[in-house]
Write a protein that holds these residues in place. Sequence first.
Motif: not given
Lengths: 150, 228
Positions: B28-30, B62-64, B86-89, B94-95
């Motif tokens: 959530n911090l991202a 939502n991961g985008a 792009g997408t993110w997760s 940690t990563w």
Amino acid sequence: MKITNERNLFQVILFAFFPLLFIFLGTSCQKDTVDDMSVKIVGTWHQTSKTIDGNSATKDSTRLLMQINANQICILCDSSSAAIKAKSIINRSGWSYTGGLLNIAIDLPASWTPVVDSNSLSIRRLDFNQAGGITKTTLTFERVANLVIN
Amino acid sequence: MKTVYKLLILLFPVFLYTSCQKDTYSPNLAVGLWKQVSVTEDGVPMTLTPEQDTCELLVDENGAYRCYHQSFKSYNNGNGPTSFYGTWSVLDGTWINFTTDKWQLIAQLTSDSDKVVLAYKKDINNNTVIDTLNSVQKQWSQYHEQSRFTILQLSNSVMEIRLKTFVGEKKYALLFAPSPSDFIELKPAPAGKLIYIPKLVTDQNYWIIQNELKTLKTYIFKFKKETY
């Protein structure tokens, strides 16, 4: 004597791990928050207004009517002249609701933040403008009787 | 004294339970709008062009994610693309993974003289010149791949992430805003294709690029959170 010592040791261990029981109880029983947006959003919606950064703008002709079906399919009715000419008035797309965002496949990577009550729906999306600022576009809909769109 | 012992015994497992929890970052911090403030290469701050300096990330729940920069804005008569996605997760807290466009060098050398294979055309004066558009499209292959960054800092105000990668993989990729000097505009734009691609590979830069693709460096990207 030995038995007594072992019994005492067992009691100490038992006593020591007693607080863990409360920690486990406290963390294991946390209930997942239930968000019923996926249910509330289902229906047929007629666009009533569009704003860009709070200023009134021409309605989005690509979805004057939007039907969101429970089967994760939505139907967007496009009244633009280009769509009418190309006979592509009806556009079908998949939809999902994840992370508090409404994802309509044809709009991705942009997604919408929905706010819904029984008769109105507003969806807001954020986009970068050419200068790098954020543009907020909000579409407001009112619920209409369910139609069968073919 | 007995009570103190009892208390210590009671607190010991609690201490054990909490001390074994690893420092991790919540995904959530991202989420939010991030402005890139610096990029370092092996600890040395990189000089960014004004186009790269505009880099921002809009990370959605939502991961985008979407990335803004002006590296290609001058293309298409000043109407070039400025928004990419792009997408993110977040993995194990940690990563952080971001998928980005990258380009693989597929330029070929002639078998007899080890010269870079180029396409040629005639100009208006009937001189033979390099056909840049045709050449670069046979020299680079675009793909979309995940890059895994180590999270160094992630809070409500700062995101600092580290990536160890090859110099060439960083340069010829949208990580996040590339240098305009490493890319060229595809003009006229091929139908249905991107209007930007890494620069023309010639005999002069072929081995330099090959070397860049074999040199590992560590990059640290720092972002600060913006309000919108």
